[in-house]
Design a protein around this motif. Structure first.
Motif, short mmCIF file in Angstrom:
data_model
loop_
_atom_site.label_atom_id
_atom_site.label_comp_id
_atom_site.label_asym_id
_atom_site.label_seq_id
_atom_site.Cartn_x
_atom_site.Cartn_y
_atom_site.Cartn_z
N ASP A 7 79.67 75.96 -1.73
CA ASP A 7 78.37 76.08 -2.42
C ASP A 7 77.36 76.69 -1.46
O ASP A 7 77.13 76.16 -0.36
CB ASP A 7 77.89 74.70 -2.89
CG ASP A 7 76.56 74.78 -3.61
OD1 ASP A 7 76.29 75.82 -4.24
OD2 ASP A 7 75.78 73.80 -3.54
N ARG A 29 73.57 77.65 -0.51
CA ARG A 29 72.18 77.32 -0.79
C ARG A 29 71.30 78.12 0.17
O ARG A 29 71.75 78.56 1.24
CB ARG A 29 71.90 75.82 -0.64
CG ARG A 29 72.77 74.97 -1.58
CD ARG A 29 72.26 73.56 -1.68
NE ARG A 29 70.97 73.48 -2.35
CZ ARG A 29 70.81 73.48 -3.67
NH1 ARG A 29 71.86 73.57 -4.47
NH2 ARG A 29 69.60 73.41 -4.20
N TYR A 78 67.52 78.63 2.27
CA TYR A 78 66.49 77.84 2.93
C TYR A 78 65.44 78.73 3.58
O TYR A 78 65.76 79.80 4.11
CB TYR A 78 67.10 76.92 4.00
CG TYR A 78 68.09 75.92 3.44
CD1 TYR A 78 67.68 74.65 3.05
CD2 TYR A 78 69.44 76.26 3.29
CE1 TYR A 78 68.58 73.74 2.53
CE2 TYR A 78 70.35 75.35 2.76
CZ TYR A 78 69.91 74.09 2.38
OH TYR A 78 70.79 73.19 1.86
N ASP A 105 64.47 73.81 1.21
CA ASP A 105 65.45 74.32 0.25
C ASP A 105 64.72 75.16 -0.81
O ASP A 105 63.88 74.65 -1.55
CB ASP A 105 66.19 73.15 -0.42
CG ASP A 105 67.40 73.62 -1.23
OD1 ASP A 105 67.35 74.75 -1.76
OD2 ASP A 105 68.37 72.87 -1.34
N THR A 144 66.57 77.29 -2.91
CA THR A 144 67.69 77.86 -3.65
C THR A 144 67.28 78.30 -5.04
O THR A 144 67.61 79.40 -5.50
CB THR A 144 68.84 76.84 -3.74
OG1 THR A 144 69.24 76.46 -2.41
CG2 THR A 144 70.03 77.43 -4.49
N GLU A 145 66.53 77.45 -5.73
CA GLU A 145 66.12 77.78 -7.09
C GLU A 145 65.22 79.02 -7.11
O GLU A 145 65.41 79.92 -7.93
CB GLU A 145 65.37 76.60 -7.71
CG GLU A 145 64.98 76.81 -9.16
CD GLU A 145 64.35 75.57 -9.77
OE1 GLU A 145 63.82 75.67 -10.90
OE2 GLU A 145 64.36 74.51 -9.11
N SER A 148 67.38 82.09 -6.17
CA SER A 148 68.26 82.48 -7.26
C SER A 148 67.47 83.20 -8.35
O SER A 148 67.95 84.19 -8.93
CB SER A 148 68.95 81.24 -7.84
OG SER A 148 69.75 80.60 -6.86
#
Length: 586
Positions: free
Chosen positions: A293, A295, A297, A319, A321-322, A325
């Motif tokens: 996975d 992610r 940062y 973090d 990631t969202e 993405s």
């Protein structure tokens, strides 16, 4: 023998006081204000506590000895409060906002008053003058003394507990703290057995132990303490580095994200994790793959300064990631949109141009019955070609090229050109100008023409009258220019007046929104203006375009200033006037 025993006691307490006073300048270097205040008061109270016992041992009279003993006794209580203050501040619990703080303060003052008035009630202790092992005032502790001593140790234990909790939360090695606590607790044994051993006095021997703990904290553990406090303040992965980017501490979240941090104290960050070290100076996103996975940062660094010297930095890993993405999805959609734009601009537009060319050739080769159908084909062909142009402009408004620097655009010739173009495209419509077009300039770019072209064409295409009538007028004030484009069409319901521009959260997907009007909204917003629709009287709609204008006074003054720059006699006056006007003009 007796003098040496007395001297030994005096030396022990004197060293404790001196050690605490000597370390106060080091404590003043702590950056966190409340932690610094708590530790300074803690050190000062321990020094005064030790000093009170020195006075008790050396004072020549009974009254003097008793006064010094009570003095030290009071500051022993102050030291407990200062210790709790320090522990609370260090672990992120603001002492000034502690619950029941007034009750705690009242309790402290109550017991302090009992200590001061002890000669009146003897609840804490009684005294007796003896000559063995040397002449001194013996203190016999009473029940209240042991009760308060027990409560004090309980409070001290609470402070140690919250410290250990913070160490556990950050995943830090707490063994040095345990050693310091153990060493500082040894004098407590002397306090308990003081009345049973000839060469010990019935005193509280904690000052040497507390002084030892304070000195050990500042000189052997100060950097770790500061690092643990900083890394423990956030649930995000955090790493504390010294001025040479060596690892001083980290929290559990960082150790979980970067397993190589385990037992890495004192090692350079680059040797532990090269990618993380590189991102301290980069602006891009750090990608980490664990168990298949990936992610993303964001790595940020906060420096810590002592004067102008950098003493370390706190590295925080967030973090994102969202967010990353979503950004990648936007980039993918942008690429797809640009590909679609190329298809629309080249393939579809070229094919439609060919179709239109062949259809125009057919004009001379069809009979009267087919003319109406051919006219419809020609009209729709031109409409598709115009639509491809709007689509191109729409995509450019969303791309980097569409956000180019703005420049001065004269509105009057631009409106004249657009009105001439729509008159040619829609010969069955009537276009009027009410009054004169305002001679102003705005900050925009060449795509400003698309704003007016789309509104003018929209006023004709959605008109239900046999002869569409469009009237253009303008209103000017000191800051903005408003162009009003009124039509005699069916009008727009109130609930759709914003939706037609795609201004809602759905954007282009909003009900009733067309690509042309959405483009109008995007462009006017880029130019610092606005667009809206009102009702026309008696029927129809009025589209209002508002844009900030360039102040003409400054432009004329600038021209005059450049003219006089050659050496005219009015140079200095114009320069001063230009500066003053620039300060007050909108």
């Amino acid at each position: 023998m007796m003098d040496s025993l007395l001297l030994g006691h005096v030396i022990i307490f004197a060293l404790s006081a001196i050690a605490c006073v000597a370390t106060i300048p080091q404590a003043r270097k702590i950056q966190h204000p409340e932690t610094r205040e708590g530790l300074i008061v803690f050190l000062g109270s321990v020094a005064l506590w030790s000093g009170g016992y020195i006075g008790y041992l050396l004072a020549p009279t009974r009254v003097g000895k008793l006064a010094f003993y009570i003095f030290g006794f009071i500051f022993a209580f102050v030291a407990v409060g200062a210790w709790l203050y320090f522990c609370a501040a260090y672990t992120g619990r603001p002492p000034r906002h502690a619950p029941f703080r007034n009750l705690i303060l009242g309790t402290f003052l109550f017991f302090t008053a009992l200590k001061v008035t002890n000669p009146l009630h003897n609840l804490y202790f009684t005294t007796e003058w003896v000559t063995e092992p040397f002449p001194h005032l013996v203190i016999h502790h009473e029940l209240l003394y042991w009760i308060v001593l027990g409560l004090s140790y309980a409070a001290i234990a609470v402070g140690f507990f919250v410290l250990m909790e913070r160490f556990h939360h950050t995943g830090s090695d707490s063994r040095p703290l345990v050693v310091l606590v153990g060493l500082s607790g040894l004098p407590a044994v002397a306090t308990i057995i003081g009345g049973q051993v000839d060469w010990l006095l019935p005193l509280m021997y904690e000052p040497p132990g507390v002084a030892l703990f304070a000195v050990g904290t500042l000189f052997f553990y100060r950097q770790r303490f500061e690092a643990i406090r900083l890394t423990g303040e956030s649930d995000k992965p955090a790493i504390f580095l010294d001025q040479e980017t060596r690892i001083q501490d980290y929290n559990q979240a960082a150790r979980k994200l970067f397993p190589a941090l385990e037992d890495s104290f004192g090692e350079p960050l680059e040797a532990v994790n090269t990618a993380l070290a590189d991102h301290l100076t980069k602006q891009d996103i750090l990608a980490i793959t664990q168990d298949g996975d990936t992610r993303y940062y964001d790595v940020s660094s906060t420096p810590f300064l002592a004067g102008e010297v950098t003493t370390g930095q706190l590295v925080t890993v967030t973090d994102v990631t969202e967010r990353e993405s979503y950004r990648q999805r936007l980039e993918e959609k942008t690429e797809q949109l640009e590909a679609l734009n190329r298809v629309v601009r080249h393939d579809i537009r070229n094919d439609m141009t060919v179709i239109l060319g062949w259809a125009e050739i057919l004009k001379d080769h069809i009979d009267e019955d087919g003319e109406d159908a051919l006219d419809r084909v020609l009209q729709k062909s031109r409409h598709v070609i115009q639509f491809t142009e709007v689509a191109r402009e729409f995509v450019e408004s969303l791309s980097e090229e569409g956000t180019a620097e703005l420049e001065e655009i004269h509105l009057q010739p631009l409106l004249d050109a657009e009105l001439a173009a729509v008159r040619d495209s829609f010969p069955n419509a009537q276009f009027h100008v009410s009054g004169e077009l305002c001679d102003v300039s705005v900050q925009a770019n060449e795509m400003l023409s698309s704003v007016f072209r789309n509104i003018l064409e929209n006023a004709v295409r959605h008109n239900d009258k046999e002869t569409p009538e469009i009237t253009v007028s303008c209103e000017e004030n000191s800051e903005t220019i408003r162009y009003r484009i009124a039509d005699n069409g069916p009008g727009i319901p109130d609930q759709q007046k914003e939706q037609i521009f795609g201004k809602g959260e759905k954007g282009l997907d909003s009900p009733g929104s067309g690509i042309g009007l959405y483009l109008v909204h995007l462009l006017t917003d880029q130019f610092g203006g606005d667009v809206w629709v009102e009702d026309n009287d008696p029927t129809g709609s009025v589209f209002v375009v508002e844009l900030p204008i360039i102040n003409r006074r400054i432009r004329r003054l600038s021209t005059e200033f450049q003219y006089n720059l050659v050496g005219g006699p009015r140079f200095q006056k114009v320069e001063v006037a230009a500066i003053r006007l620039a300060r007050i003009a909108p």
